[in-house]
Design a protein around this motif. Sequence first.
Motif, PDB file in Angstrom:
ATOM      1  N   GLU A 119      -9.577  17.999 -45.763  1.00 17.24           N
ATOM      2  CA  GLU A 119      -9.837  18.097 -47.203  1.00 17.24           C
ATOM      3  C   GLU A 119      -8.685  17.451 -47.993  1.00 17.24           C
ATOM      4  O   GLU A 119      -8.914  16.655 -48.915  1.00 17.24           O
ATOM      5  CB  GLU A 119      -9.984  19.577 -47.580  1.00 17.24           C
ATOM      6  CG  GLU A 119     -10.355  19.795 -49.031  1.00 17.24           C
ATOM      7  CD  GLU A 119     -10.497  21.282 -49.354  1.00 17.24           C
ATOM      8  OE1 GLU A 119      -9.866  22.137 -48.686  1.00 17.24           O
ATOM      9  OE2 GLU A 119     -11.239  21.578 -50.308  1.00 17.24           O
ATOM     10  N   ASN A 120      -7.464  17.775 -47.604  1.00 16.85           N
ATOM     11  CA  ASN A 120      -6.302  17.202 -48.306  1.00 16.85           C
ATOM     12  C   ASN A 120      -6.222  15.696 -48.155  1.00 16.85           C
ATOM     13  O   ASN A 120      -5.920  14.969 -49.108  1.00 16.85           O
ATOM     14  CB  ASN A 120      -4.993  17.836 -47.794  1.00 16.85           C
ATOM     15  CG  ASN A 120      -4.850  19.275 -48.272  1.00 16.85           C
ATOM     16  OD1 ASN A 120      -5.441  19.644 -49.296  1.00 16.85           O
ATOM     17  ND2 ASN A 120      -4.110  20.070 -47.538  1.00 16.85           N
ATOM     18  N   ARG A 123      -8.693  14.059 -50.430  1.00 14.86           N
ATOM     19  CA  ARG A 123      -8.241  14.053 -51.832  1.00 14.86           C
ATOM     20  C   ARG A 123      -7.176  12.976 -52.063  1.00 14.86           C
ATOM     21  O   ARG A 123      -7.199  12.265 -53.059  1.00 14.86           O
ATOM     22  CB  ARG A 123      -7.673  15.427 -52.222  1.00 14.86           C
ATOM     23  CG  ARG A 123      -8.755  16.460 -52.367  1.00 14.86           C
ATOM     24  CD  ARG A 123      -8.274  17.718 -53.067  1.00 14.86           C
ATOM     25  NE  ARG A 123      -9.243  18.786 -52.886  1.00 14.86           N
ATOM     26  CZ  ARG A 123     -10.389  18.885 -53.545  1.00 14.86           C
ATOM     27  NH1 ARG A 123     -10.699  18.003 -54.470  1.00 14.86           N
ATOM     28  NH2 ARG A 123     -11.227  19.877 -53.295  1.00 14.86           N
ATOM     29  N   GLN A 124      -6.243  12.889 -51.102  1.00 20.01           N
ATOM     30  CA  GLN A 124      -5.182  11.877 -51.235  1.00 20.01           C
ATOM     31  C   GLN A 124      -5.753  10.473 -51.226  1.00 20.01           C
ATOM     32  O   GLN A 124      -5.355   9.616 -52.018  1.00 20.01           O
ATOM     33  CB  GLN A 124      -4.197  12.003 -50.077  1.00 20.01           C
ATOM     34  CG  GLN A 124      -3.173  13.108 -50.246  1.00 20.01           C
ATOM     35  CD  GLN A 124      -2.148  13.010 -49.109  1.00 20.01           C
ATOM     36  OE1 GLN A 124      -1.405  12.041 -49.022  1.00 20.01           O
ATOM     37  NE2 GLN A 124      -2.120  14.007 -48.241  1.00 20.01           N
ATOM     38  N   ARG A 126      -8.711   9.526 -52.060  1.00 18.73           N
ATOM     39  CA  ARG A 126      -9.438   9.273 -53.321  1.00 18.73           C
ATOM     40  C   ARG A 126      -8.471   8.929 -54.450  1.00 18.73           C
ATOM     41  O   ARG A 126      -8.674   7.992 -55.223  1.00 18.73           O
ATOM     42  CB  ARG A 126     -10.289  10.493 -53.685  1.00 18.73           C
ATOM     43  CG  ARG A 126     -11.137  10.262 -54.929  1.00 18.73           C
ATOM     44  CD  ARG A 126     -12.202  11.303 -55.100  1.00 18.73           C
ATOM     45  NE  ARG A 126     -11.638  12.637 -55.231  1.00 18.73           N
ATOM     46  CZ  ARG A 126     -12.363  13.757 -55.259  1.00 18.73           C
ATOM     47  NH1 ARG A 126     -13.674  13.683 -55.154  1.00 18.73           N
ATOM     48  NH2 ARG A 126     -11.785  14.926 -55.377  1.00 18.73           N
ATOM     49  N   ASN A 152     -16.855  17.668 -51.819  1.00 19.13           N
ATOM     50  CA  ASN A 152     -16.151  17.788 -53.104  1.00 19.13           C
ATOM     51  C   ASN A 152     -14.837  16.997 -53.099  1.00 19.13           C
ATOM     52  O   ASN A 152     -14.380  16.533 -54.133  1.00 19.13           O
ATOM     53  CB  ASN A 152     -15.821  19.253 -53.422  1.00 19.13           C
ATOM     54  CG  ASN A 152     -17.073  20.072 -53.647  1.00 19.13           C
ATOM     55  OD1 ASN A 152     -18.149  19.516 -53.861  1.00 19.13           O
ATOM     56  ND2 ASN A 152     -16.950  21.394 -53.581  1.00 19.13           N
ATOM     57  N   ALA A 153     -14.250  16.869 -51.914  1.00 14.99           N
ATOM     58  CA  ALA A 153     -12.950  16.191 -51.810  1.00 14.99           C
ATOM     59  C   ALA A 153     -13.097  14.669 -51.704  1.00 14.99           C
ATOM     60  O   ALA A 153     -12.098  13.958 -51.680  1.00 14.99           O
ATOM     61  CB  ALA A 153     -12.181  16.728 -50.612  1.00 14.99           C
ATOM     62  N   GLY A 154     -14.337  14.178 -51.618  1.00 15.11           N
ATOM     63  CA  GLY A 154     -14.491  12.722 -51.683  1.00 15.11           C
ATOM     64  C   GLY A 154     -15.299  12.052 -50.595  1.00 15.11           C
ATOM     65  O   GLY A 154     -15.507  10.841 -50.644  1.00 15.11           O
TER      66      GLY A 154
END
Length: 362
Positions: A119-120, A123-124, A126, A152-154
């Motif tokens: 997930e992290n 996000r990074q 994106r 949701n995270a991309g």
Amino acid sequence: MQKIFSSILALESFEASDLKVLLNSEGEQKKALFEKANEIKQSIIGNKVFFRGIIEYSNVCQKDCFYCGIRKSNKKIKRYTVSDPEVIDAALFAFKNRYGSIVLQSGEMTSPAFVERIENLLRQIRLLTNGQLGVTLSMGEQSEETYQRWKNAGAHRYLLRIESSNRQLYAQMHPNDAMHNFDRRLDCLKLLKKLGYQVGTGVMIGLPGQTIDNLVEDLLFMKELDIDMCGMGPYLEHEDTPMYEKREMLDSQKQRFDLALKMVATLRLLMKDINIAATTALQAIDPLGREKALKCGANIIMPNITPAKYRTDYKLYENKPCTDEAADDCLSCLDVRISLTGNKVGYGQWGDSQHFKNKKHL
Ligand code: 5AD
Ligand code: FES
């Protein structure tokens, strides 16, 4: 009455018996099938081939599929997980070189720590690419919550191969336990669809005991599930897996390769606007395998951008190519190789499945 081959090629909707004829084609008929598939690809999708830079994130896997080299019980391999900065570097490499999209693929893990790391990373990626890099995940069976968090995270596309749509074959290829359950896998595919991912699946071709009728079932399964993307390739035996014992039952690698190309071409006739990958397993048998698939219906290529030091340890099967090349070596020759197939690389474009876009307008 038996239909003549050329009239089958021109059909708009196919019955199982038509698909069987196509998969059994040889010689001039096979050539006509490939030409028809190429013609459909060119007219519906165009002459673009899209890149998905693949990062083989980890070969740690909690499952034990009988065919796969990174199965949990294989004690002979060195397990690795690419570090976060290395994943980001690879994603930025893809972004700067205008690959358009990446695929993050991994052995299956479901621990909270794993889910959060992915997930992290999403996000990074994106953030660092202004949401301009397409991201596909291929991380196996997960809970609805996990799929939703990653979306949701991309992540917007997900690959989960059914491996074989025939329950009996599926059971033969997997341990008989809750972790390797056909219905669970099917549920995951349905969940991914419900959550709005572009969904890809696929099968292995030339498995021990697999018949042409089974492959026809696979094609109809993909049609029925209304998938957006497909990645499928020949089954390749791996010495350190239980299925290696059944190698006597196999057709030659050349025959499996040929059948895989016919599957690609037939799927293109059946599902004209989906994305179909020219898979690495094809290249493992024939150095020009992917290019051949691009000439008979495939429109996606997945250059390996895993940091070179990890590549030899992500051996799903034997003879896996490109394990010693740096990513940029691949890029410089890929463009030429693709041009030679009469296609052009769709640099910097996501190359989403037309099928997915068409569905959205309904
Ligand atoms: N031969 C061919 N493909 C394989 N895969 C795993 N093991 C093998 C093998 N021995 C494929 C599976 C899986 C994908 C990541 O790799 O289809 O979904
Ligand atoms: Fe890892 Fe099959 S062995 S998912």
